[in-house]
Design a protein around this motif. Structure first.
Motif, PDB file in Angstrom:
ATOM      1  N   ARG A   1       0.823  -1.207   0.000  1.00 28.50           N
ATOM      2  CA  ARG A   1       0.000   0.000   0.000  1.00 28.50           C
ATOM      3  C   ARG A   1       0.861   1.263   0.000  1.00 28.50           C
ATOM      4  O   ARG A   1       0.577   2.229  -0.704  1.00 28.50           O
TER       5      ARG A   1
ATOM      6  N   ASP B   1       2.351   1.721  -3.517  1.00 23.32           N
ATOM      7  CA  ASP B   1       1.344   2.233  -4.453  1.00 23.32           C
ATOM      8  C   ASP B   1       1.086   3.720  -4.224  1.00 23.32           C
ATOM      9  O   ASP B   1       0.968   4.496  -5.172  1.00 23.32           O
ATOM     10  N   SER B   2       1.011   4.107  -2.968  1.00 22.25           N
ATOM     11  CA  SER B   2       0.792   5.522  -2.645  1.00 22.25           C
ATOM     12  C   SER B   2       1.971   6.371  -3.119  1.00 22.25           C
ATOM     13  O   SER B   2       1.792   7.461  -3.675  1.00 22.25           O
ATOM     14  N   TRP B   3       3.183   5.868  -2.914  1.00 22.76           N
ATOM     15  CA  TRP B   3       4.364   6.611  -3.359  1.00 22.76           C
ATOM     16  C   TRP B   3       4.387   6.733  -4.881  1.00 22.76           C
ATOM     17  O   TRP B   3       4.709   7.793  -5.428  1.00 22.76           O
ATOM     18  N   ALA B   4       4.041   5.654  -5.574  1.00 18.59           N
ATOM     19  CA  ALA B   4       4.045   5.690  -7.039  1.00 18.59           C
ATOM     20  C   ALA B   4       3.014   6.694  -7.570  1.00 18.59           C
ATOM     21  O   ALA B   4       3.286   7.418  -8.531  1.00 18.59           O
ATOM     22  N   ARG B   5       1.837   6.734  -6.932  1.00 21.52           N
ATOM     23  CA  ARG B   5       0.825   7.710  -7.356  1.00 21.52           C
ATOM     24  C   ARG B   5       1.309   9.141  -7.164  1.00 21.52           C
ATOM     25  O   ARG B   5       1.178   9.980  -8.052  1.00 21.52           O
ATOM     26  N   SER B   6       1.895   9.417  -6.018  1.00 19.02           N
ATOM     27  CA  SER B   6       2.363  10.786  -5.777  1.00 19.02           C
ATOM     28  C   SER B   6       3.582  11.113  -6.648  1.00 19.02           C
ATOM     29  O   SER B   6       3.750  12.247  -7.084  1.00 19.02           O
ATOM     30  N   TRP B   7       4.444  10.123  -6.936  1.00 19.62           N
ATOM     31  CA  TRP B   7       5.609  10.371  -7.783  1.00 19.62           C
ATOM     32  C   TRP B   7       5.184  10.655  -9.221  1.00 19.62           C
ATOM     33  O   TRP B   7       5.789  11.466  -9.898  1.00 19.62           O
ATOM     34  N   ARG B   8       4.126   9.994  -9.704  1.00 20.55           N
ATOM     35  CA  ARG B   8       3.625  10.285 -11.049  1.00 20.55           C
ATOM     36  C   ARG B   8       3.194  11.738 -11.182  1.00 20.55           C
ATOM     37  O   ARG B   8       3.296  12.328 -12.238  1.00 20.55           O
ATOM     38  N   ARG B   9       2.723  12.296 -10.094  1.00 22.83           N
ATOM     39  CA  ARG B   9       2.293  13.687 -10.115  1.00 22.83           C
ATOM     40  C   ARG B   9       3.483  14.646 -10.025  1.00 22.83           C
ATOM     41  O   ARG B   9       3.484  15.707 -10.633  1.00 22.83           O
TER      42      ARG B   9
END
Length: 139
Positions: A110, A113-121
């Protein structure tokens, strides 16, 4: 307003803290929490604490089962009861360890996944590929 040559009573009675004591004082008052601290850190600590607390009932359960199955009638029964108790406690502790490992993996998944979402931004701005002052179709 205090007299210019006399110190105020409040300044004399107020407790002074050194710089080294300041973080501990803030932590004890629960003020200024660390903004970089993730919720997964707290959940991980909670999971490990619950796993450690789960070992106590496992030991009590193992001792109760051994007392029911092997009443002490001689030295051999006491030895076999102790071995049975250790095996039962080991299997219950292994189950608790497997459950803890499963929970920690779920927490890490989890967090990743949260880090990947924020890194995409953040990544396009950080790398300079998408600058906010340029039009979306490029220069």
């Amino acid at each position: 307003m205090p007299h210019p040559r006399r110190p105020s009573v409040r300044a004399l009675t107020r407790r002074q803290f050194s710089r080294r004591q300041e973080p501990y004082r803030r932590r004890s008052r629960a003020t200024r929490r660390n903004p970089l601290r993730r919720g997964v850190d707290r959940a991980r600590r909670r999971a490990v604490a619950l796993a450690c607390l789960a070992l106590v009932p496992c030991g009590a359960l193992a001792a109760g089962v051994v007392a029911l199955l092997c009443p002490a009638r001689g030295p051999y029964c006491a030895v076999s009861g102790a071995v049975l108790g250790l095996l039962l406690f080991g299997s219950l502790a292994g189950t608790v360890a497997a459950a803890l490992r499963w929970r920690l993996r779920a927490l890490e998944r989890r967090a990743a996944d949260s880090w990947a979402r924020s890194w995409r931004r953040v990544e396009p701005l950080w790398s300079g590929r998408a600058l906010p002052w340029l039009p979306p179709d490029g220069p």
